[in-house]
Write a protein that holds these residues in place. Sequence first.
Motif, PDB file in Angstrom:
ATOM      1  N   PRO A  42      19.360  19.068  33.164  1.00 19.64           N
ATOM      2  CA  PRO A  42      20.245  20.192  32.780  1.00 19.64           C
ATOM      3  C   PRO A  42      21.593  20.106  33.496  1.00 19.64           C
ATOM      4  N   ILE A  43      22.627  20.561  32.791  1.00 12.48           N
ATOM      5  CA  ILE A  43      23.959  20.661  33.393  1.00 12.48           C
ATOM      6  C   ILE A  43      24.397  22.139  33.276  1.00 12.48           C
ATOM      7  N   ALA A  44      24.588  22.743  34.434  1.00 10.95           N
ATOM      8  CA  ALA A  44      24.903  24.189  34.466  1.00 10.95           C
ATOM      9  C   ALA A  44      26.393  24.398  34.661  1.00 10.95           C
ATOM     10  N   VAL A  45      26.897  25.425  34.033  1.00 17.30           N
ATOM     11  CA  VAL A  45      28.287  25.853  34.204  1.00 17.30           C
ATOM     12  C   VAL A  45      28.252  27.324  34.611  1.00 17.30           C
ATOM     13  N   SER A  46      28.820  27.629  35.772  1.00 21.66           N
ATOM     14  CA  SER A  46      28.808  29.002  36.328  1.00 21.66           C
ATOM     15  C   SER A  46      27.395  29.540  36.396  1.00 21.66           C
TER      16      SER A  46
END
Length: 466
Positions: A42-46
């Motif tokens: 997974p790649i999380a943003v904020s």
Amino acid sequence: MFDESNYQEIFFYVVKTGMPFYAKEFKAFEQSDVYWNVSLVPIAVSGVVKYVVYTVSDVTDDVIRRKIVEEQKQNLEAIIENMSDSLFMVDKDYSIEALNSVAKCSATEYDILGLAGQLLMYDFEGNNIAFNNHPANKILNGDKLSCFRYSLQNSHCTYYLSLSGSPVYHDGSITKALICIRDITEQVINDKLISKQEEMKTSLKVQDEIFANASHELKTPLSVIYSANQIMDMYLNNSSFIDRNKLITYNNIIKQNCFRLTRLINNITDLTKCRSGYLDFIINNENIVDIVKNITLTVSEHFKSKGIRIEFYTDVEERTMACDADKIERIVLNLISNSIKFSKIKSTIVVSIHNKEDAVEIKVSDDGIGIDSKHIDCIFERYYQADKSISRKVEGSGIGLPLVKEFVELHNGHIFVESELGKGSTFIVELPVKIAENEVDLVYSSAVNKIDMIEIEFSDIYSLNN
């Protein structure tokens, strides 16, 4: 577990938890051997998962290769475990690792490698194997051994073993020795039993030949003695005039054949004593040149009137050595007798002595009929005769040369022959020169006794006595 059926479930799990997921070497398609490594990261943003990186790598070749290796390993382990031989690994510190159940079992019974010093280790020639010559040492030093046979012994039993081994390398250096040992005790014992059976068969065959030869050799002089006695008896009973010369002739025939019987019985007795180790062997420090010279000249003088020329040569006047003078004389007499038997009328026999650094060489040469090459290796065997027929031209029991060999070997010497068919033979006796520390006082036999000894030795050469 990752598969196509639960892909969406896993995908939503990664998005929801923010935790990556990895699946290693899963079967991509049920009906084919295709294997993948899968990752969902997974790649999380904020703090919110916005993307999922989905990667797939085909690892089919690696999986198949590993399976093959594992299968080969299992097969190898099964082979090693089921071997009838003991398999060991020995490191530089002589720590021993048993690699199969046979090795573990044998190692608990006795020191099969002979490294613990509990048993004496010998090679098959009977030589003790020192620790620095131990086969494990040789392998750890880079040697490869194949079927090295040795025995381990204690006061109770003997084990016979065959060892093969190779060094094990790591980074170019030898670190261990891989050793395979086979217990051949039963095989060796069986081979010895077979060998003894063969020896017994050979011995029985030799006995048959002895009886056949002895019967012929005893019968011939007895028949001659009996015939001469009958003629003398008839002559004495029916003749009014006694011819002294005829009586002397028949008496000499009887005497010669008595000597011949004496020679045959003496030779058989001495050969039997040699074989059993009971022959008298009296060592004194003697000038061997004088011994050979005197007996040769006595023979030469005795047979001068018979047309036999016997010459003596030496390149040294004196050489003192430990020997049995009587046996040396009989060696020379027997070889001269043998040369005369197979030489033409008025031939020359040459007896010579040659001095060597630590030995003396006695040669008896003739220009007789020679020996066929196919017989040369056999003439020193007991009771061997090149011509075994009853009608052979030359009399003999086949005992003389084997007895000479026994006498030579009693002196730690060697005898061999050089011969060419039709051109003659040379018998060569090589005796090591040693000095005896303890001597026995002996009185030499008189000249008369030597003449009797010569007549006995030459009694089966009828051409010299008729």
